[in-house]
Design an enzyme around this catalytic site. Structure first.
Site, PDB file in Angstrom:
ATOM      1  CG  ASN A   1      45.874  53.192  63.699  1.00  0.00           C
ATOM      2  OD1 ASN A   1      46.147  52.141  63.136  1.00  0.00           O
ATOM      3  ND2 ASN A   1      44.791  53.882  63.411  1.00  0.00           N
TER       4      ASN A   1
ATOM      5  CG  HIS B   1      42.007  55.704  69.863  1.00  0.00           C
ATOM      6  ND1 HIS B   1      42.994  56.669  70.019  1.00  0.00           N
ATOM      7  CD2 HIS B   1      41.958  55.430  68.538  1.00  0.00           C
ATOM      8  CE1 HIS B   1      43.503  56.960  68.833  1.00  0.00           C
ATOM      9  NE2 HIS B   1      42.900  56.223  67.922  1.00  0.00           N
TER      10      HIS B   1
HETATM   11  P1  AMP Z   1      43.758  57.104  65.083  1.00  0.00           P
HETATM   12  O1  AMP Z   1      44.104  57.342  63.651  1.00  0.00           O
HETATM   13  O2  AMP Z   1      44.029  55.678  65.527  1.00  0.00           O
HETATM   14  O3  AMP Z   1      44.367  58.132  66.009  1.00  0.00           O
HETATM   15  O4  AMP Z   1      42.191  57.214  65.172  1.00  0.00           O
HETATM   16  C1  AMP Z   1      41.506  58.362  65.529  1.00  0.00           C
HETATM   17  C2  AMP Z   1      40.069  58.113  65.134  1.00  0.00           C
HETATM   18  O5  AMP Z   1      39.258  59.049  65.816  1.00  0.00           O
HETATM   19  C3  AMP Z   1      39.804  58.299  63.635  1.00  0.00           C
HETATM   20  O6  AMP Z   1      39.297  57.073  63.100  1.00  0.00           O
HETATM   21  C4  AMP Z   1      38.773  59.422  63.591  1.00  0.00           C
HETATM   22  O7  AMP Z   1      37.822  59.244  62.588  1.00  0.00           O
HETATM   23  C5  AMP Z   1      38.170  59.369  64.981  1.00  0.00           C
HETATM   24  N1  AMP Z   1      37.618  60.610  65.485  1.00  0.00           N
HETATM   25  C6  AMP Z   1      38.168  61.850  65.439  1.00  0.00           C
HETATM   26  N2  AMP Z   1      37.371  62.744  66.044  1.00  0.00           N
HETATM   27  C7  AMP Z   1      36.273  62.071  66.475  1.00  0.00           C
HETATM   28  C8  AMP Z   1      35.087  62.442  67.169  1.00  0.00           C
HETATM   29  N3  AMP Z   1      34.834  63.713  67.532  1.00  0.00           N
HETATM   30  N4  AMP Z   1      34.183  61.477  67.438  1.00  0.00           N
HETATM   31  C9  AMP Z   1      34.406  60.203  67.056  1.00  0.00           C
HETATM   32  N5  AMP Z   1      35.505  59.787  66.417  1.00  0.00           N
HETATM   33  C10 AMP Z   1      36.432  60.699  66.116  1.00  0.00           C
END
Ligand code: AMP
Ligand code: ZN
Length: 110
Positions: free
Chosen positions: A88, A101
């Site tokens: 994203n 990520h």
């Molecule tokens: P994005 O929308 O591409 O920035 O994705 C961020 C992702 O991080 C989302 O899918 C969240 O569910 C995930 N996320 C947020 N906090 C955590 C956490 N503490 N551990 C694992 N995943 C997380």
């Protein structure tokens, strides 16, 4: 790097997150809010804000992220059934966490 960056803290082992894989470059852990039966995040240890912020120094990090994603897909059994690899990019592209990520998403029922 912002010292309140969640994925910096996670990748440095400063929060209790289980890693499915770790090496000198990156870590892999489960997304806390999975969008599919398999939803992993491949996260470099280096703080890179996002795809738009990559520099020429980051070629090897990026290729390693993709290769590890491919290996993790095999490890969790979705190589043949199929999966998505997703970045994203910026708020409009759904980016919420501004530390690079790669999402590995799969495991849907056939
Ligand atoms: P994005 O929308 O591409 O920035 O994705 C961020 C992702 O991080 C989302 O899918 C969240 O569910 C995930 N996320 C947020 N906090 C955590 C956490 N503490 N551990 C694992 N995943 C997380
Ligand atoms: Zn960070």
């Amino acid at each position: 790097m912002p010292n309140d960056c969640l994925f910096c803290n996670i990748s440095k082992g400063q929060t209790p997150t289980e890693f499915l894989f770790e090496n000198d470059t990156l870590v892999v852990f489960k997304d806390i809010n999975p969008h599919a039966p398999v939803h992993l995040l491949i996260v470099p240890k280096k703080h890179i804000r996002g795809i738009n912020d990559l520099t020429d120094d980051d070629h090897s990090i990026l290729s390693e992220m993709i290769m590890v994603a491919r290996d993790m897909a095999a490890e969790v059994g979705v190589s043949q059934s199929g999966y998505k690899l997703l970045f994203n990019v910026e708020k409009g592209g759904g980016q919420v966490i501004f530390h690079l990520h790669l999402h590995l998403i799969g495991g849907w029922k056939k």
